[in-house]
Write a protein that holds these residues in place. Structure first.
Motif, PDB file in Angstrom:
ATOM      1  N   SER A  28       0.908  -1.268  -0.071  1.00  0.00           N
ATOM      2  CA  SER A  28      -0.012   0.219  -0.121  1.00  0.00           C
ATOM      3  C   SER A  28       0.699   1.084  -0.056  1.00  0.00           C
ATOM      4  O   SER A  28       1.888   1.412   0.561  1.00  0.00           O
ATOM      5  CB  SER A  28      -0.917   0.118   1.092  1.00  0.00           C
ATOM      6  OG  SER A  28      -1.770  -1.098   1.075  1.00  0.00           O
ATOM      7  N   VAL A 318     -14.862  -1.229  -6.733  1.00  0.00           N
ATOM      8  CA  VAL A 318     -13.372  -0.975  -5.866  1.00  0.00           C
ATOM      9  C   VAL A 318     -13.302   0.151  -5.212  1.00  0.00           C
ATOM     10  O   VAL A 318     -12.441   0.514  -4.295  1.00  0.00           O
ATOM     11  CB  VAL A 318     -12.306  -1.487  -6.617  1.00  0.00           C
ATOM     12  CG1 VAL A 318     -12.253  -2.663  -7.350  1.00  0.00           C
ATOM     13  CG2 VAL A 318     -11.857  -0.338  -7.986  1.00  0.00           C
ATOM     14  N   CYS A 321     -13.161   0.535  -1.326  1.00  0.00           N
ATOM     15  CA  CYS A 321     -11.926  -0.156  -1.099  1.00  0.00           C
ATOM     16  C   CYS A 321     -10.480   0.685  -0.966  1.00  0.00           C
ATOM     17  O   CYS A 321      -9.673   0.573  -0.346  1.00  0.00           O
ATOM     18  CB  CYS A 321     -11.593  -1.510  -1.555  1.00  0.00           C
ATOM     19  SG  CYS A 321     -13.191  -2.626  -1.540  1.00  0.00           S
ATOM     20  N   TYR A 322     -10.458   1.473  -2.007  1.00  0.00           N
ATOM     21  CA  TYR A 322      -9.208   2.513  -2.429  1.00  0.00           C
ATOM     22  C   TYR A 322      -9.458   4.011  -2.184  1.00  0.00           C
ATOM     23  O   TYR A 322      -8.464   4.492  -2.090  1.00  0.00           O
ATOM     24  CB  TYR A 322      -8.694   2.007  -3.798  1.00  0.00           C
ATOM     25  CG  TYR A 322      -8.335   0.727  -3.868  1.00  0.00           C
ATOM     26  CD1 TYR A 322      -6.795   0.634  -3.850  1.00  0.00           C
ATOM     27  CD2 TYR A 322      -9.039  -0.224  -4.471  1.00  0.00           C
ATOM     28  CE1 TYR A 322      -6.451  -0.882  -3.776  1.00  0.00           C
ATOM     29  CE2 TYR A 322      -8.527  -1.460  -4.851  1.00  0.00           C
ATOM     30  CZ  TYR A 322      -7.244  -1.750  -4.440  1.00  0.00           C
ATOM     31  OH  TYR A 322      -6.601  -3.205  -4.502  1.00  0.00           O
ATOM     32  N   LEU A 331     -13.276  -2.160   4.856  1.00  0.00           N
ATOM     33  CA  LEU A 331     -13.245  -2.172   3.542  1.00  0.00           C
ATOM     34  C   LEU A 331     -12.115  -2.291   2.791  1.00  0.00           C
ATOM     35  O   LEU A 331     -11.855  -3.015   1.529  1.00  0.00           O
ATOM     36  CB  LEU A 331     -14.308  -1.012   3.114  1.00  0.00           C
ATOM     37  CG  LEU A 331     -15.580  -1.062   3.195  1.00  0.00           C
ATOM     38  CD1 LEU A 331     -16.281   0.091   3.073  1.00  0.00           C
ATOM     39  CD2 LEU A 331     -16.403  -2.098   2.387  1.00  0.00           C
ATOM     40  N   VAL A 332     -11.069  -1.544   3.443  1.00  0.00           N
ATOM     41  CA  VAL A 332      -9.576  -1.758   2.907  1.00  0.00           C
ATOM     42  C   VAL A 332      -9.010  -2.943   3.238  1.00  0.00           C
ATOM     43  O   VAL A 332      -8.239  -3.751   2.257  1.00  0.00           O
ATOM     44  CB  VAL A 332      -8.799  -0.609   3.761  1.00  0.00           C
ATOM     45  CG1 VAL A 332      -7.294  -0.763   3.140  1.00  0.00           C
ATOM     46  CG2 VAL A 332      -9.441   0.848   3.475  1.00  0.00           C
ATOM     47  N   VAL A 334     -10.423  -5.976   2.802  1.00  0.00           N
ATOM     48  CA  VAL A 334     -10.716  -6.885   1.837  1.00  0.00           C
ATOM     49  C   VAL A 334     -10.479  -6.557   0.322  1.00  0.00           C
ATOM     50  O   VAL A 334     -10.913  -7.294  -0.550  1.00  0.00           O
ATOM     51  CB  VAL A 334     -12.313  -7.096   1.971  1.00  0.00           C
ATOM     52  CG1 VAL A 334     -12.629  -7.701   3.392  1.00  0.00           C
ATOM     53  CG2 VAL A 334     -13.291  -5.853   1.713  1.00  0.00           C
ATOM     54  N   ARG A 335      -9.642  -5.297   0.131  1.00  0.00           N
ATOM     55  CA  ARG A 335      -9.662  -4.834  -1.191  1.00  0.00           C
ATOM     56  C   ARG A 335      -9.055  -5.907  -2.188  1.00  0.00           C
ATOM     57  O   ARG A 335      -9.406  -6.075  -3.342  1.00  0.00           O
ATOM     58  CB  ARG A 335      -8.811  -3.686  -1.341  1.00  0.00           C
ATOM     59  CG  ARG A 335      -7.472  -3.816  -0.808  1.00  0.00           C
ATOM     60  CD  ARG A 335      -6.669  -2.605  -0.910  1.00  0.00           C
ATOM     61  NE  ARG A 335      -7.027  -1.513  -0.451  1.00  0.00           N
ATOM     62  CZ  ARG A 335      -6.367  -0.329  -0.297  1.00  0.00           C
ATOM     63  NH1 ARG A 335      -5.004  -0.292  -0.534  1.00  0.00           N
ATOM     64  NH2 ARG A 335      -6.924   0.965   0.293  1.00  0.00           N
ATOM     65  N   GLN A 336      -8.025  -6.713  -1.596  1.00  0.00           N
ATOM     66  CA  GLN A 336      -7.709  -7.901  -2.394  1.00  0.00           C
ATOM     67  C   GLN A 336      -8.520  -8.727  -2.847  1.00  0.00           C
ATOM     68  O   GLN A 336      -8.290  -9.627  -3.927  1.00  0.00           O
ATOM     69  CB  GLN A 336      -6.409  -8.088  -1.651  1.00  0.00           C
ATOM     70  CG  GLN A 336      -5.016  -7.504  -1.665  1.00  0.00           C
ATOM     71  CD  GLN A 336      -3.806  -7.842  -1.126  1.00  0.00           C
ATOM     72  OE1 GLN A 336      -3.793  -9.064  -0.802  1.00  0.00           O
ATOM     73  NE2 GLN A 336      -2.807  -7.191  -1.098  1.00  0.00           N
ATOM     74  N   VAL A 338     -11.695  -8.629  -3.129  1.00  0.00           N
ATOM     75  CA  VAL A 338     -12.646  -8.011  -3.980  1.00  0.00           C
ATOM     76  C   VAL A 338     -12.040  -8.046  -5.440  1.00  0.00           C
ATOM     77  O   VAL A 338     -12.459  -8.322  -6.424  1.00  0.00           O
ATOM     78  CB  VAL A 338     -13.230  -6.500  -3.599  1.00  0.00           C
ATOM     79  CG1 VAL A 338     -13.875  -5.841  -5.025  1.00  0.00           C
ATOM     80  CG2 VAL A 338     -13.819  -6.468  -2.290  1.00  0.00           C
TER      81      VAL A 338
END
Length: 355
Positions: A28, A318, A321-322, A331-332, A334-336, A338
């Motif tokens: 990140s 997305v 998440c971003y 939410l951040v 689980v970004r990968q 998603v």
């Protein structure tokens, strides 16, 4: 030259390998990432897709190739159905011996538009979000087949991304509409989101449209067919072209696919209480346009109507998440997942479901 039937698989292989690599090794960032990698990938896509062979595998591409050079350029035609696209096609057809330059230009508008949006909205995560856009279920199709709608969609997304600069946003909206007249639906829906802001009613409206589709209520489809022009009515009428080659009836696969951003949006807005003006606009816009598609689900070109909402799909999926700065936000975290689930869905649909 690469055989036309291999293009989709090479495209998916490249997107898959790059996505898995970026997900595994990238860490990140809280600062703006270098644009070089994303720009090189965009350039590759423009050249790879733009210089594809003329083939029936790319459906409408062969029609454009057959129509190429079919007339003399007599000046700008203000009565053209798609004001910018049709005039551009006619003009380039009068000066170039074949459509290669035109197809490269359309690919450039399509993929560069995506990259511009990803860079504007996600300066610290441009590459991975660009890959998510490339991995979307409809991206390859609208880069090779529905090129007119694809270019219009990228320009419309740019209008949303630059809504903080209204003059530029309006220019992108007009360009989008000029490339494909169907974008008037998205433009009208965009205007609605600026006036009517109650998010819950957009969800209620989407559910109502789903119920109408389940019950096979054709009233709204017939209503829209009567309101639009001859070309639009042809999309909505199920009797005009029995050999169009697509599936008809209630599209459960399309509904499941379309519901993912809706479910995500519900949790984002009502569980995590995310407050973001742009996300709110995109979500309401998606719910409106996707609801209109469900009211017209039994039309013959149902996939093209669905694309009026699907072109927003990867960004909308997305964005939560971003866009959140807190690296410990649920939410951040689980970004990968998603990103990978989105890619897996496309691979499943292409390699298994439609195979």
């Amino acid at each position: 030259m690469i055989p036309a039937y291999l293009y989709k698989y090479i495209y998916l292989l490249l997107v898959t390998v790059l996505t898995l690599t970026v997900v595994k090794y990238r860490r990140s960032l809280k600062v703006t990432e270098s644009i070089i990698g994303s720009a090189l990938l965009c350039l590759f896509m423009v050249l790879f897709i733009g210089f594809r062979p003329v083939s029936i595998y790319f459906v409408d591409m062969i029609n454009y190739a057959n129509w190429w050079g079919g007339g003399t350029w007599w000046g700008f035609d203000w009565e053209a159905e798609n004001l910018l696209f049709d005039n551009l096609f006619q003009y380039m057809g009068s000066i170039f011996p074949d459509g290669t330059v035109f197809f490269v230009l359309m690919a450039a508008i399509y993929f560069t538009g995506m990259l511009v949006v990803c860079r504007k909205l996600f300066p610290a995560n441009t590459l991975i979000v660009f890959l998510v856009c490339l991995a979307a279920f409809s991206t390859f199709s609208y880069g090779t087949n529905g090129i007119k709608a694809g270019a219009a969609a990228s320009l419309f997304l740019a209008a949303l991304a630059y809504r903080d600069k209204m003059w530029l946003s309006i220019i992108f909206l007009l360009l989008s509409w000029g490339f494909h007249h169907s974008m008037q639906v998205s433009v009208a829906a965009y205007a609605l989101t600026l006036v009517f802001k109650n998010e819950k009613w957009y969800f209620y409206g989407w559910l109502f449209c789903l119920l109408m589709a389940v019950a096979h209520i054709s009233f709204f489809q017939e209503l829209f067919a009567g309101m639009t022009d001859e070309s639009g009515a042809g999309y909505l009428n199920w009797d005009t072209n029995d050999d169009w080659g697509g599936k008809r009836g209630f599209r459960l696969d399309f509904v499941i696919y379309s519901a993912m951003p809706v479910v995500m949006g519900y949790y984002v807005k009502f569980r995590y209480q995310m407050k973001d003006r742009l996300y709110d606009i995109m979500l309401k816009l998606y719910l409106t346009c996707n609801g209109i598609w469900m009211l017209c689900m039994y039309a013959q070109f149902t996939n093209r109507i669905a694309y009026l909402s699907w072109f927003m799909y990867p960004i909308l999926l997305v964005y939560p998440c971003y866009a959140i700065a807190n690296e410990n936000h649920p939410l951040v975290l689980v970004r990968q997942k998603v990103v990978l689930l989105h890619l897996a869905f496309t691979l499943f649909m292409v390699l298994i479901y439609y195979a």
